[in-house]
Scaffold this active site. Structure first.
Site, short mmCIF file in Angstrom:
data_model
loop_
_atom_site.label_atom_id
_atom_site.label_comp_id
_atom_site.label_asym_id
_atom_site.label_seq_id
_atom_site.Cartn_x
_atom_site.Cartn_y
_atom_site.Cartn_z
N CYS A 19 -2.90 -1.42 11.35
CA CYS A 19 -4.27 -0.79 10.92
C CYS A 19 -5.55 -1.77 11.46
CB CYS A 19 -4.49 -0.56 9.53
SG CYS A 19 -5.19 -1.42 8.53
N GLU A 20 -6.43 -0.77 11.99
CA GLU A 20 -7.76 -1.72 12.49
C GLU A 20 -8.63 -2.26 11.40
OE1 GLU A 20 -9.32 1.00 15.28
OE2 GLU A 20 -10.71 1.93 13.81
N HIS A 21 -8.32 -1.76 10.24
CA HIS A 21 -9.21 -2.33 8.76
C HIS A 21 -8.91 -3.54 8.66
CE1 HIS A 21 -9.83 2.42 9.02
NE2 HIS A 21 -11.15 1.86 9.78
N HIS A 22 -7.50 -3.61 8.44
CA HIS A 22 -6.92 -4.70 7.87
C HIS A 22 -5.97 -5.51 8.40
CE1 HIS A 22 -8.05 -1.58 4.55
NE2 HIS A 22 -8.50 -2.71 4.07
N GLN A 31 -4.03 5.91 11.81
CA GLN A 31 -3.16 7.15 12.10
C GLN A 31 -3.75 8.25 12.67
OE1 GLN A 31 0.06 7.36 9.15
NE2 GLN A 31 0.21 9.49 9.40
N HIS A 88 1.34 2.71 4.93
CA HIS A 88 0.30 1.79 5.28
C HIS A 88 0.47 0.61 4.25
CE1 HIS A 88 -2.00 4.38 7.93
NE2 HIS A 88 -1.03 5.06 7.45
N CYS A 136 -1.17 -1.85 4.04
CA CYS A 136 -2.84 -2.32 3.32
C CYS A 136 -2.81 -1.55 2.23
CB CYS A 136 -3.91 -2.11 4.46
SG CYS A 136 -4.00 -0.40 5.08
ZN ZN Z 1 -5.70 -0.96 6.52
#
Ligand code: ZN
Length: 188
Positions: free
Chosen positions: A74-77, A115, A143, A145
């Site tokens: 995931c690009e956020h975490h 996703q 996920h 995260c």
């Molecule tokens: Zn994430």
């Protein structure tokens, strides 16, 4: 990806580790190799990946490729998410070798992602390659995260879908696809 080695040493120090302790000495090297694999999608092109897998064919019956495993970050975490993708299309003169659908899913999964975007990119790639009467992509992902931190919903999964052509305009076609693929992640 040798540029990651010094960064990983810094990262280890930043989280309070000693990058020189025995168990961690080769870790920067391993991390670089792992990330090279997990982000290989950046260097690949969908036409290359598909190669000569597109064939001319008659017929316009729905083709469903179910349970394509995917693993992404995931690009956020920068933590993993993974699950299953299901791809369906209704051909119009062109078909794609079945193994190529997994290659396309890998291509878009092996990079920093959300996703929703993988789902859309896979649908658009199949649309561009085959110009079919319709394309549907349904993905179910877990996920880490979400599972490992904060809300800690270990048993929740995220579903995303993208519909093109007949799958969008014809509710019966869409329903046939959804009933074939829904719930497969948690159902086994
Ligand atoms: Zn994430």
């Amino acid at each position: 990806m040798p540029g990651l080695n010094p960064l990983t040493r810094e990262w280890l120090a930043a989280i309070g580790e000693d990058p020189n302790r025995e168990g961690l000495q080769r870790t920067p090297h391993r991390v670089a190799k792992a990330w090279q694999f997990m982000t290989a999608g950046y260097g690949q092109d969908v036409r290359e990946v598909v190669g000569d897998g597109v064939f001319a064919a008659e017929g316009s019956e729905m083709v469903i490729v179910k349970d394509i495993e995917f693993y992404s970050m995931c690009e956020h975490h920068m933590l993993p998410f993974y699950g299953r993708a299901h791809v369906a299309y209704i051909p119009d003169r062109k078909i794609l070798g079945l193994s190529k659908f997994a290659r396309i899913v890998d291509l878009y999964s092996r990079r920093l992602q959300v996703q929703e975007r993988i789902t859309t990119q896979v649908a658009d790639a199949v649309q561009d390659l085959l110009e079919p009467k319709g394309v549907a992509v349904f993905m179910e992902g877990v996920h880490l995260c979400m599972a490992m931190r904060g809300v800690q919903k270990q048993n929740s999964s995220t579903t995303t879908s993208a519909m093109r052509g007949l799958f969008r305009s014809d509710p019966r076609t869409r329903a046939e696809f959804m009933s074939a693929v829904q719930g497969t992640l948690r159902g086994r």
